[in-house]
Design a protein around this motif. Sequence first.
Motif, PDB file in Angstrom:
ATOM      1  N   ALA A 125      -2.657   8.175   9.131  1.00 14.07           N
ATOM      2  CA  ALA A 125      -4.061   7.990   8.760  1.00 14.07           C
ATOM      3  C   ALA A 125      -4.420   6.522   8.491  1.00 14.07           C
ATOM      4  O   ALA A 125      -5.598   6.170   8.454  1.00 14.07           O
ATOM      5  CB  ALA A 125      -4.385   8.832   7.529  1.00 14.07           C
ATOM      6  N   VAL A 126      -3.396   5.667   8.294  1.00 13.77           N
ATOM      7  CA  VAL A 126      -3.649   4.256   7.998  1.00 13.77           C
ATOM      8  C   VAL A 126      -2.785   3.408   8.940  1.00 13.77           C
ATOM      9  O   VAL A 126      -1.656   3.054   8.603  1.00 13.77           O
ATOM     10  CB  VAL A 126      -3.324   3.921   6.524  1.00 13.77           C
ATOM     11  CG1 VAL A 126      -3.700   2.477   6.210  1.00 13.77           C
ATOM     12  CG2 VAL A 126      -3.996   4.886   5.574  1.00 13.77           C
ATOM     13  N   PRO A 127      -3.311   3.077  10.126  1.00 12.74           N
ATOM     14  CA  PRO A 127      -2.527   2.284  11.080  1.00 12.74           C
ATOM     15  C   PRO A 127      -2.024   0.979  10.434  1.00 12.74           C
ATOM     16  O   PRO A 127      -2.759   0.291   9.735  1.00 12.74           O
ATOM     17  CB  PRO A 127      -3.516   1.987  12.201  1.00 12.74           C
ATOM     18  CG  PRO A 127      -4.520   3.104  12.118  1.00 12.74           C
ATOM     19  CD  PRO A 127      -4.635   3.413  10.643  1.00 12.74           C
ATOM     20  N   LEU A 170       0.279   0.819   8.073  1.00  7.56           N
ATOM     21  CA  LEU A 170       0.882   1.089   6.769  1.00  7.56           C
ATOM     22  C   LEU A 170       2.174   1.877   6.959  1.00  7.56           C
ATOM     23  O   LEU A 170       2.177   2.955   7.549  1.00  7.56           O
ATOM     24  CB  LEU A 170      -0.072   1.871   5.861  1.00  7.56           C
ATOM     25  CG  LEU A 170       0.494   2.279   4.490  1.00  7.56           C
ATOM     26  CD1 LEU A 170       0.835   1.039   3.659  1.00  7.56           C
ATOM     27  CD2 LEU A 170      -0.479   3.184   3.752  1.00  7.56           C
ATOM     28  N   GLU A 214       6.680   9.326  13.361  1.00 12.09           N
ATOM     29  CA  GLU A 214       6.333   8.596  12.138  1.00 12.09           C
ATOM     30  C   GLU A 214       7.538   8.284  11.251  1.00 12.09           C
ATOM     31  O   GLU A 214       7.497   7.359  10.451  1.00 12.09           O
ATOM     32  CB  GLU A 214       5.327   9.395  11.291  1.00 12.09           C
ATOM     33  CG  GLU A 214       3.978   9.607  11.932  1.00 12.09           C
ATOM     34  CD  GLU A 214       3.955  10.770  12.924  1.00 12.09           C
ATOM     35  OE1 GLU A 214       4.870  11.647  12.861  1.00 12.09           O
ATOM     36  OE2 GLU A 214       3.072  10.794  13.780  1.00 12.09           O
ATOM     37  N   VAL A 244       2.385   5.858   8.131  1.00 15.24           N
ATOM     38  CA  VAL A 244       1.298   6.765   7.737  1.00 15.24           C
ATOM     39  C   VAL A 244       0.281   6.840   8.877  1.00 15.24           C
ATOM     40  O   VAL A 244      -0.388   5.840   9.175  1.00 15.24           O
ATOM     41  CB  VAL A 244       0.637   6.282   6.427  1.00 15.24           C
ATOM     42  CG1 VAL A 244      -0.492   7.216   6.020  1.00 15.24           C
ATOM     43  CG2 VAL A 244       1.683   6.155   5.325  1.00 15.24           C
TER      44      VAL A 244
END
Length: 157
Positions: free
Chosen positions: A121-123, A125, A76, A119
């Motif tokens: 949890a938010v593909p 972003l 990430e 992030v």
Amino acid sequence: VASQYANAGTVLEPYLSTQYEIGAKATLGRVDLNLALFRIDKANAFIDPVTNVYSTDGTEVHDGLEFSFLGKVTDELTLGGGMTLLTTEITKSSTAGLTGKTPLGVPNYLANLFGEYAVPAVPGLTLMLGGSYTGEEWVNSANTVSIPAVLKTTSPF
């Protein structure tokens, strides 16, 4: 030539510059590294303090060392950045007192660092943050007036 000079709107004659560079690149794991040594010989541009005319006169030499990196710390997190160290000098001039001075607007040190975080949890972003540093620069040909070093952050927000 910019509007604040006596010869505003004038187009200066083209000039030839020469650059020599040697470098190395390496990849260590998921990090790309670059290192280079360089030398640039070019025309010197200056402002005559008496006439306020911007022109070229003589030559200047820029010797430098540049390092940069870019890599994945995790899946990430990506980090990148670099630095440049410069030694610059006006080596030839028909204008008295310019030889041996530092050319206008050339800092002796530049650096930058940036990061991107995708992030999970938010593909789609990605958060980005960065910063840069520019060393002191001379703003007159006599090297008596300078602008201080600047440290700034950059972000799309």
